[in-house]
Design an enzyme around this catalytic site. Structure first.
Site, mmCIF file in Angstrom:
data_model
loop_
_atom_site.group_PDB
_atom_site.id
_atom_site.type_symbol
_atom_site.label_atom_id
_atom_site.label_comp_id
_atom_site.label_asym_id
_atom_site.label_seq_id
_atom_site.Cartn_x
_atom_site.Cartn_y
_atom_site.Cartn_z
ATOM 1 N N PRO A 39 8.671 -32.823 -21.773
ATOM 2 C CA PRO A 39 8.851 -33.797 -22.845
ATOM 3 C C PRO A 39 10.042 -34.749 -22.660
ATOM 4 C CG PRO A 39 9.402 -31.585 -23.584
ATOM 5 C CD PRO A 39 8.726 -31.448 -22.258
ATOM 6 N N ASN A 40 9.755 -35.974 -22.965
ATOM 7 C CA ASN A 40 10.751 -37.072 -23.001
ATOM 8 C C ASN A 40 11.197 -37.558 -21.630
ATOM 9 O OD1 ASN A 40 10.790 -37.067 -25.870
ATOM 10 N ND2 ASN A 40 11.966 -35.172 -25.760
ATOM 11 N N ARG B 244 17.305 -42.728 -21.380
ATOM 12 C CA ARG B 244 18.046 -41.568 -21.904
ATOM 13 C C ARG B 244 19.509 -41.637 -21.434
ATOM 14 N NH1 ARG B 244 14.672 -36.084 -21.467
ATOM 15 N NH2 ARG B 244 16.188 -35.503 -23.083
ATOM 16 N N TYR C 232 21.250 -38.102 -17.246
ATOM 17 C CA TYR C 232 19.944 -38.266 -16.605
ATOM 18 C C TYR C 232 19.862 -39.424 -15.615
ATOM 19 C CZ TYR C 232 18.949 -35.172 -20.524
ATOM 20 O OH TYR C 232 18.987 -34.125 -21.408
ATOM 21 N N ASN D 253 10.129 -29.673 -14.065
ATOM 22 C CA ASN D 253 11.235 -29.853 -14.992
ATOM 23 C C ASN D 253 10.642 -29.686 -16.392
ATOM 24 O OD1 ASN D 253 13.272 -30.591 -16.680
ATOM 25 N ND2 ASN D 253 13.866 -32.434 -15.541
ATOM 26 N N ALA E 1 13.034 -29.906 -22.491
ATOM 27 C CA ALA E 1 13.471 -29.097 -23.636
ATOM 28 C C ALA E 1 12.699 -27.783 -23.751
ATOM 29 C CB ALA E 1 13.320 -29.910 -24.915
ATOM 30 N N HIS F 10 14.060 -24.204 -22.719
ATOM 31 C CA HIS F 10 14.896 -23.360 -23.563
ATOM 32 C C HIS F 10 14.128 -22.678 -24.691
ATOM 33 C CE1 HIS F 10 17.622 -25.876 -21.346
ATOM 34 N NE2 HIS F 10 17.224 -26.950 -22.005
ATOM 35 N N ASP G 77 4.843 -17.901 -19.686
ATOM 36 C CA ASP G 77 3.678 -17.045 -19.437
ATOM 37 C C ASP G 77 2.674 -17.742 -18.533
ATOM 38 O OD1 ASP G 77 4.818 -15.113 -21.012
ATOM 39 O OD2 ASP G 77 3.487 -15.393 -22.735
ATOM 40 N N GLU H 152 12.213 -24.726 -10.431
ATOM 41 C CA GLU H 152 12.595 -25.446 -11.653
ATOM 42 C C GLU H 152 13.718 -26.430 -11.331
ATOM 43 O OE1 GLU H 152 12.916 -23.105 -15.285
ATOM 44 O OE2 GLU H 152 14.875 -24.010 -15.644
ATOM 45 N N HIS I 228 16.411 -29.458 -13.007
ATOM 46 C CA HIS I 228 16.995 -30.197 -14.122
ATOM 47 C C HIS I 228 17.893 -31.283 -13.559
ATOM 48 C CE1 HIS I 228 15.426 -27.391 -16.968
ATOM 49 N NE2 HIS I 228 15.795 -26.433 -16.141
ATOM 50 N N LEU I 229 17.768 -32.460 -14.114
ATOM 51 C CA LEU I 229 18.614 -33.576 -13.678
ATOM 52 C C LEU I 229 20.078 -33.275 -13.988
ATOM 53 C CD1 LEU I 229 16.173 -36.089 -15.217
ATOM 54 C CD2 LEU I 229 16.843 -36.252 -12.822
ATOM 55 N N SER I 230 20.308 -32.779 -15.198
ATOM 56 C CA SER I 230 21.679 -32.497 -15.629
ATOM 57 C C SER I 230 22.023 -31.047 -15.326
ATOM 58 C CB SER I 230 21.804 -32.749 -17.140
ATOM 59 O OG SER I 230 20.988 -31.835 -17.860
ATOM 60 N N ARG J 146 26.447 -27.716 -20.423
ATOM 61 C CA ARG J 146 26.177 -28.515 -21.625
ATOM 62 C C ARG J 146 26.153 -27.605 -22.861
ATOM 63 N NH1 ARG J 146 21.209 -32.346 -20.636
ATOM 64 N NH2 ARG J 146 21.971 -33.105 -22.663
ATOM 65 N N ARG K 55 21.262 -24.885 -24.088
ATOM 66 C CA ARG K 55 20.658 -25.352 -22.823
ATOM 67 C C ARG K 55 20.947 -24.394 -21.664
ATOM 68 N NH1 ARG K 55 18.944 -30.708 -23.949
ATOM 69 N NH2 ARG K 55 20.257 -31.590 -25.564
HETATM 70 C C1 DQA Z 1 16.629 -31.503 -18.729
HETATM 71 C C2 DQA Z 1 17.650 -30.682 -19.532
HETATM 72 C C3 DQA Z 1 17.072 -30.252 -20.873
HETATM 73 O O1 DQA Z 1 18.028 -29.497 -21.599
HETATM 74 C C4 DQA Z 1 16.694 -31.465 -21.699
HETATM 75 O O2 DQA Z 1 16.079 -31.065 -22.903
HETATM 76 C C5 DQA Z 1 15.834 -32.441 -20.965
HETATM 77 C C6 DQA Z 1 16.088 -32.678 -19.539
HETATM 78 C C7 DQA Z 1 17.266 -32.085 -17.444
HETATM 79 O O3 DQA Z 1 16.492 -32.522 -16.596
HETATM 80 O O4 DQA Z 1 18.485 -32.105 -17.301
HETATM 81 O O5 DQA Z 1 14.998 -33.102 -21.545
HETATM 82 O O6 DQA Z 1 15.573 -30.661 -18.343
#
Ligand code: DQA
Length: 146
Positions: free
Chosen positions: A9-10, A17, A22, A73, A76, A79, A86, A97, A99-101, A106, A110
């Protein structure tokens, strides 16, 4: 060899963002870079992004027998989503997996990933490059296994 890159998502909003977490690149740019990486590694790559938990579970289930590895990735849902965890566990497709950040530096919420324990590894905090390292590591592992 076929790799599926899944974004949660997002992440379609990359470029809008918070840049300090990001970066400034868009999802389309990221996917274009990964196409080049896949080509250089001699593997096929496909992309999927959704804001919907069920759609993400569906694409993981549909990947069984079609894809050899997954770069994900979960954003959200990392978490919160027992369903996504599953799905990854049941599919038994090796996944990394990303994550950009740096989710470990954080908010407290997270720092917990429900999905990482069912992946073979996690890369966080390296920005868009993390996807490239994930793809390279995944392909290396898959080649070692075959
Ligand atoms: C994220 C980190 C998540 O906590 C956040 O909700 C995201 C992006 C990252 O790529 O750093 O949407 O997965």
């Amino acid at each position: 060899m076929k790799i599926l890159v899944i974004n949660g998502p997002n992440l379609q909003l990359l470029g809008r963002r918070k840049a300090e977490f990001y970066g400034t690149g868009t999802l389309a740019e990221l996917e274009e870079t990964l196409k080049g990486v896949a080509e250089s590694l001699g593997v096929d790559v496909d992309f999927f992004q959704s804001n919907h938990e069920g759609a993400l579970c569906d694409v993981i289930a549909d990947a069984i027998g079609k894809f050899d590895g997954i770069v994900i990735n979960p954003a959200a849902y990392t978490h919160t989503s027992v369903a996504l965890r599953d799905a990854l566990e049941a599919a038994r497709i090796p996944a990394i997996e990303v994550h950009l950040s740096n989710i470990n530096a954080r908010d407290e919420f997270r720092k917990i990933s429900l999905t990482a324990p069912v992946c073979i590894g996690q890369i966080a905090g390296l920005g868009a490059d993390g996807y490239e390292w994930a793809m390279r590591a995944l392909v290396k592992k898959l080649k070692e296994r075959s």
